[in-house]
Scaffold this motif. Sequence first.
Motif, PDB file in Angstrom:
ATOM      1  N   GLU A  66     -42.141  13.443 -35.616  1.00 45.81           N
ATOM      2  CA  GLU A  66     -42.869  12.289 -35.072  1.00 45.81           C
ATOM      3  C   GLU A  66     -41.913  11.211 -34.572  1.00 45.81           C
ATOM      4  O   GLU A  66     -42.318  10.312 -33.851  1.00 45.81           O
TER       5      GLU A  66
ATOM      6  N   ASN B 116     -49.016  22.284 -34.108  1.00 44.90           N
ATOM      7  CA  ASN B 116     -49.095  20.831 -33.961  1.00 44.90           C
ATOM      8  C   ASN B 116     -47.722  20.177 -34.068  1.00 44.90           C
ATOM      9  O   ASN B 116     -47.393  19.271 -33.290  1.00 44.90           O
TER      10      ASN B 116
ATOM     11  N   VAL C 256     -45.698  20.857 -30.894  1.00 45.06           N
ATOM     12  CA  VAL C 256     -46.079  19.958 -29.802  1.00 45.06           C
ATOM     13  C   VAL C 256     -45.436  18.577 -30.004  1.00 45.06           C
ATOM     14  O   VAL C 256     -44.908  17.978 -29.061  1.00 45.06           O
ATOM     15  N   LEU C 257     -45.475  18.079 -31.230  1.00 42.84           N
ATOM     16  CA  LEU C 257     -44.848  16.784 -31.521  1.00 42.84           C
ATOM     17  C   LEU C 257     -43.335  16.823 -31.259  1.00 42.84           C
ATOM     18  O   LEU C 257     -42.770  15.883 -30.694  1.00 42.84           O
TER      19      LEU C 257
ATOM     20  N   GLU D  70     -41.694  18.769 -29.204  1.00 39.20           N
ATOM     21  CA  GLU D  70     -41.464  18.808 -27.750  1.00 39.20           C
ATOM     22  C   GLU D  70     -41.666  17.413 -27.155  1.00 39.20           C
ATOM     23  O   GLU D  70     -40.828  16.919 -26.403  1.00 39.20           O
ATOM     24  N   LYS D  71     -42.783  16.775 -27.495  1.00 45.36           N
ATOM     25  CA  LYS D  71     -43.119  15.457 -26.952  1.00 45.36           C
ATOM     26  C   LYS D  71     -42.063  14.402 -27.298  1.00 45.36           C
ATOM     27  O   LYS D  71     -41.781  13.510 -26.500  1.00 45.36           O
ATOM     28  N   ASN D  72     -41.451  14.531 -28.461  1.00 45.69           N
ATOM     29  CA  ASN D  72     -40.496  13.527 -28.920  1.00 45.69           C
ATOM     30  C   ASN D  72     -39.039  13.891 -28.673  1.00 45.69           C
ATOM     31  O   ASN D  72     -38.133  13.245 -29.199  1.00 45.69           O
TER      32      ASN D  72
ATOM     33  N   CYS E 271     -44.475  25.890 -26.546  1.00 43.56           N
ATOM     34  CA  CYS E 271     -43.791  24.610 -26.735  1.00 43.56           C
ATOM     35  C   CYS E 271     -42.383  24.713 -26.163  1.00 43.56           C
ATOM     36  O   CYS E 271     -41.654  25.661 -26.477  1.00 43.56           O
TER      37      CYS E 271
END
Length: 165
Positions: free
Chosen positions: A58, A82, A85-86, A88-90, A110
């Motif tokens: 996160e 989940n 995805v976090l 990758e996003k961060n 991902c």
Amino acid sequence: MSFATTDLCDANETRLADGSLRVLAPVFRHFGKRTAFSGPAATLKVFEDNSLVREAVESPGNGRVLVVDGGGSLRCALVGGNLGVLAEKNGWAGIIVNGSVRDSAELAVCDIGVRALALHPQKSQKRNIGEREVAVLMPGAVVRPGNWIYADADGVLVADSKLEG
């Protein structure tokens, strides 16, 4: 940096000999979209509890590789879709788990690298127990925070400092 772990080993035989470059045991399976990834290590030591893993992904990854010593447990998953995805996003480059992951179809899309010992459908407990940024004993080598990780289809390397490619 484009690299091949085989070429890095060949070019750094003296580092392999003196222990400043180490090779993780060939026990990790590939999950995640990226086959090859590298970056400085952030480390966690946990056991059947992924609370700290979630907390880590996160936060901003800044191209780092999250190295999770899950004690080799094959009784539950420490990373799933989940968390992939976090990560990758961060901006995490990858995650290496001495333990299990789940949601393989979700992890496969991902855009991060994921290595783990196995798949397990059961989620972990959430007790907020574990240690951050400590030396962890992964199969084949110790990984310290800030070590450089290089992973591709041929294996995973741990270097005390960034290698020139």
